[in-house]
Write a protein that holds these residues in place. Structure first.
Motif, mmCIF file in Angstrom:
data_model
loop_
_atom_site.group_PDB
_atom_site.id
_atom_site.type_symbol
_atom_site.label_atom_id
_atom_site.label_comp_id
_atom_site.label_asym_id
_atom_site.label_seq_id
_atom_site.Cartn_x
_atom_site.Cartn_y
_atom_site.Cartn_z
ATOM 1 N N PRO A 25 -0.310 -7.847 -16.274
ATOM 2 C CA PRO A 25 0.678 -7.685 -15.148
ATOM 3 C C PRO A 25 1.617 -8.883 -14.628
ATOM 4 O O PRO A 25 2.675 -8.633 -13.975
ATOM 5 C CB PRO A 25 -0.553 -7.573 -13.986
ATOM 6 N N ALA A 26 1.242 -10.274 -15.230
ATOM 7 C CA ALA A 26 2.089 -11.178 -14.840
ATOM 8 C C ALA A 26 2.797 -11.657 -15.931
ATOM 9 O O ALA A 26 3.831 -12.568 -15.816
ATOM 10 C CB ALA A 26 1.340 -12.197 -14.443
ATOM 11 N N LEU A 27 2.728 -11.289 -17.392
ATOM 12 C CA LEU A 27 3.361 -11.845 -18.537
ATOM 13 C C LEU A 27 3.876 -10.804 -19.561
ATOM 14 O O LEU A 27 3.514 -9.559 -19.596
ATOM 15 C CB LEU A 27 2.301 -12.696 -19.228
ATOM 16 N N ARG A 28 4.756 -11.122 -20.260
ATOM 17 C CA ARG A 28 5.228 -10.262 -21.169
ATOM 18 C C ARG A 28 6.032 -10.953 -22.335
ATOM 19 O O ARG A 28 6.495 -12.104 -22.239
ATOM 20 C CB ARG A 28 6.471 -9.333 -20.652
ATOM 21 N N THR A 86 -2.331 -4.858 -32.478
ATOM 22 C CA THR A 86 -0.720 -5.097 -32.297
ATOM 23 C C THR A 86 -0.257 -5.691 -30.957
ATOM 24 O O THR A 86 0.763 -5.913 -30.389
ATOM 25 C CB THR A 86 -0.329 -3.705 -32.522
ATOM 26 N N LYS A 87 -1.267 -5.359 -29.937
ATOM 27 C CA LYS A 87 -0.953 -6.003 -28.645
ATOM 28 C C LYS A 87 -2.196 -6.899 -27.970
ATOM 29 O O LYS A 87 -3.411 -6.166 -28.008
ATOM 30 C CB LYS A 87 -0.660 -4.577 -27.375
ATOM 31 N N LEU A 88 -1.786 -7.676 -27.286
ATOM 32 C CA LEU A 88 -2.986 -8.370 -26.484
ATOM 33 C C LEU A 88 -2.714 -8.018 -24.813
ATOM 34 O O LEU A 88 -1.635 -8.539 -24.321
ATOM 35 C CB LEU A 88 -2.621 -10.091 -26.516
ATOM 36 N N THR A 89 -3.719 -7.708 -24.543
ATOM 37 C CA THR A 89 -3.596 -7.067 -22.953
ATOM 38 C C THR A 89 -5.112 -7.860 -22.307
ATOM 39 O O THR A 89 -5.826 -8.441 -23.066
ATOM 40 C CB THR A 89 -3.725 -5.795 -22.672
ATOM 41 N N PRO A 90 -5.163 -7.912 -21.074
ATOM 42 C CA PRO A 90 -6.452 -8.329 -20.284
ATOM 43 C C PRO A 90 -7.748 -7.534 -20.875
ATOM 44 O O PRO A 90 -8.772 -8.039 -20.873
ATOM 45 C CB PRO A 90 -6.152 -8.148 -18.930
ATOM 46 N N THR A 91 -7.596 -6.383 -21.446
ATOM 47 C CA THR A 91 -8.571 -5.345 -21.819
ATOM 48 C C THR A 91 -8.633 -5.330 -23.348
ATOM 49 O O THR A 91 -9.640 -5.073 -24.012
ATOM 50 C CB THR A 91 -8.560 -4.292 -21.260
ATOM 51 N N ASP A 97 -6.172 -13.303 -19.082
ATOM 52 C CA ASP A 97 -6.528 -12.582 -17.818
ATOM 53 C C ASP A 97 -5.375 -11.857 -17.474
ATOM 54 O O ASP A 97 -4.250 -11.703 -17.894
ATOM 55 C CB ASP A 97 -7.292 -13.581 -16.995
ATOM 56 N N GLN A 98 -5.650 -11.561 -16.011
ATOM 57 C CA GLN A 98 -4.493 -11.049 -15.210
ATOM 58 C C GLN A 98 -3.442 -11.723 -14.884
ATOM 59 O O GLN A 98 -2.336 -11.148 -14.359
ATOM 60 C CB GLN A 98 -5.167 -10.391 -13.985
ATOM 61 N N ASN A 99 -3.510 -12.995 -15.044
ATOM 62 C CA ASN A 99 -2.670 -13.972 -14.422
ATOM 63 C C ASN A 99 -2.015 -14.745 -15.717
ATOM 64 O O ASN A 99 -0.957 -13.995 -16.304
ATOM 65 C CB ASN A 99 -3.248 -14.988 -13.522
ATOM 66 N N TYR A 100 -2.167 -16.127 -15.896
ATOM 67 C CA TYR A 100 -1.570 -16.937 -16.799
ATOM 68 C C TYR A 100 -2.317 -17.581 -17.875
ATOM 69 O O TYR A 100 -1.858 -18.553 -18.062
ATOM 70 C CB TYR A 100 -0.500 -17.880 -16.015
#
Length: 572
Positions: A81-84, A150-155, A177-180
């Motif tokens: 939600p905070a990073l790309r 292929t993708k790093l996400t919080p889950t 996590d959801q932040n940084y």
């Protein structure tokens, strides 16, 4: 006439020192103000590009070059939600990261803040994790790792794997996590036949200094927490001599005005933190374990750490300090000497903002709260002023009687104060209390990202920046922007006017020099305050208006203050 001439000369010199010396004093004492995000030209509000947030952000050529570099190696995407961004599998680097919640400018189509960039592109800035060791061939900067996803996400965490020719399997388990905050688990499994010794490390490489200004009251640059003490380090100092700090618990990284990158080792394991740089202004922050880890055949060892890359949000930093146990993580914000005042002001202001939804209104409510708390002191101030007013004739008579003996004159005046039970300093107390409050509010507006790009009304798009609307270009009707030192905005003018009417309510001093100083002070303050944050000026204007209303009421309680001073009385 001689005394009047002398007073005028002293007054002129004082005014010149303040007007011409103030820019130097302001630059030394106060942090440089955030640049205005807009200008008003041709009757329209125009957004000012802010390349300082990312030196390459506004350049299509730089963006194209970065895309070429990003395409040269396999990558794992990062999406929260905070990073790309993405992870470079060549060298296991986090080198591509933008902050999706924060934009470069206040423009609707503004790109997000870019924090990390790959080496070889403009503004190279990345984190890397690895090992050093004896009897082991550890992965290097050119090693291409294998990824579990292929993708790093919080889950969906991702594990990177590499096998060495000496019989060791290296893994880096990455989570976010959801932040940084990234979680880093570095594992070595020894599948060889001989014992090895390994030392995990992490580094931050930065190709350039921050474009934000580093000042004594607002640190920008290398920072480290070691032995429960924050170390704010100058760029230049580490170019000649590396800064090395041994500690258990702490972190090391780089602090920009609003952004932070920080390597956070295991808080219970001794490490060596280090900052180093070169004359070409390339910098590296890193840490490694104080003692290597021995690894027998058939065994594995895991070392856990964290990596922060994001915005210096006050409550988020404190959350990581309290819940994750990161020692003094909130010191990423350089609160300075007035932190004990600044932090309560921030929390109350932030609460008011969430309550009313407009930061300018929140500042007005903060002002009303402060003035209400100071009201009992203001009452004592007026009582003191009334007493001083009453003894003015006696003081004047003493000054005339002992005009040739200054020491005796002072002794007699002090005796008069004691007899009349008057404290001449009591009237200064409210102003003295206001000074640390105003400086604290100034730093809160300047340092905390929660205030960044917060609008108020009409043309004011950022309360943490100076007022962009000035009569020097006919309030934006003329198509040019005046120099910053002449750009007296509408809000500073209102400040000067409010100060003028406030001072008119004060009893006129008997001394001519004081009269001259008080008559010009509102307009001097107008020029002095013009480069400061609009939010601070809103605070001062509101405070002045409240003071005017308060004075009107208090004058009704102390009518002696409005009476003209009587002529000299005889002193026995």
């Amino acid at each position: 006439m001689k005394d009047d001439h002398k007073n005028f000369v002293i007054f002129a010199l004082l005014a010149a020192v303040i007007l011409f010396g103030w820019p130097t004093i302001q630059h030394w004492i106060f942090p440089q103000q955030n640049p205005a995000p807009t200008v008003v030209e041709g009757g329209k509000t125009k957004v000012v590009p802010q390349p300082g947030a990312d030196p390459a952000a506004d350049s299509p050529q730089a963006l194209r070059d970065r895309q070429i570099v990003l395409a040269e190696s396999p990558r794992v995407q990062i999406e929260t939600p905070a990073l790309r961004g993405s992870i470079n599998l060549k060298g296991a680097r986090l080198d591509d990261l933008v902050l999706t919640k924060y934009d470069e400018t206040v423009a609707k189509n503004s790109p997000p803040i870019r924090l990390l960039s790959p080496g070889g592109a403009a503004g190279g800035y990345f984190a890397q994790f690895g090992w050093q060791g004896a009897g082991v061939q550890a992965p290097g900067p050119n090693t291409v790792w294998q990824a579990s996803g292929t993708k790093l996400t919080p889950t969906t965490p991702v594990t990177l794997t590499s096998t060495s020719q000496t019989g060791q399997i290296f893994r880096i388990e990455l989570s976010v996590d959801q932040n940084y905050m990234f979680g880093i688990r570095q594992t070595v499994a020894n599948v060889g036949t001989t014992p090895v010794s390994v030392t995990p490390y992490a580094l931050l490489s930065r190709a350039n200094r921050s474009t934000d200004a580093d000042q004594w009251a607002a640190h920008v640059g290398p920072v480290a927490v070691a032995n429960r003490a924050a170390n704010y380090i100058n760029w230049k100092d580490i170019e000649s001599t590396p800064e090395q700090l041994a500690t258990t618990g702490g972190w090391v990284g780089y602090s920009d005005h609003y952004w932070l990158t920080a390597l956070v080792p295991d808080q219970k394991v001794p490490v060596q933190l280090q900052h180093r740089g070169t004359a070409a202004q390339a910098y590296q922050a890193d840490y490694q374990l104080a003692q290597p880890l021995s690894l027998a055949p058939g065994k594995k060892v895991t070392y856990s750490s964290r990596f922060f890359a994001g915005a210096k949000e006050v409550k988020l930093l404190e959350h990581y300090e309290d819940d994750a146990g990161i020692v003094q993580f909130d010191r990423a914000i350089d609160w300075g000497w007035f932190g004990v005042i600044e932090q309560p002001i921030f929390y109350y202001l932030d609460w008011l903002f969430r309550l009313v939804g407009n930061f300018g209104v929140a500042i007005i409510l903060l002002t009303l709260t402060i003035r209400a708390l100071l009201f009992p002191i203001a009452q004592k101030q007026f009582a003191s002023m009334a007493s001083m007013r009453a003894i003015q004739p006696k003081m004047k008579a003493l000054q005339e009687r002992h005009k040739d003996d200054k020491q005796r004159q002072q002794q007699e005046i002090m005796k008069l104060y004691k007899q009349e039970k008057v404290n001449p300093l009591a009237g200064c107390l409210p102003m003295l209390l206001q000074i640390p409050i105003m400086f604290a509010l100034y730093k809160v507006l300047l340092l905390t990202i929660e205030m960044r790009h917060q609008p108020f009304v009409a043309w004011i798009r950022d309360l943490s920046a100076p007022d962009p609307l000035t009569p020097l270009n006919l309030f934006g009707l003329l198509d040019f922007a005046p120099p910053s030192f002449l750009a007296i905005g509408v809000v500073p003018i209102l400040l000067g006017v409010s100060m003028f009417f406030q001072m008119r309510l004060n009893p006129a001093p008997m001394d001519e020099m004081q009269k001259q100083i008080f008559s010009i002070m509102p307009w001097m303050l107008m020029f002095m305050m013009a480069p400061f944050a609009v939010g601070l000026q809103v605070y001062w204007i509101t405070s002045n208006v409240v003071t005017i209303l308060q004075q009107q009421w208090l004058y009704s309680k102390h009518p002696a203050l409005k009476e003209p001073v009587k002529k000299e009385a005889k002193v026995k």
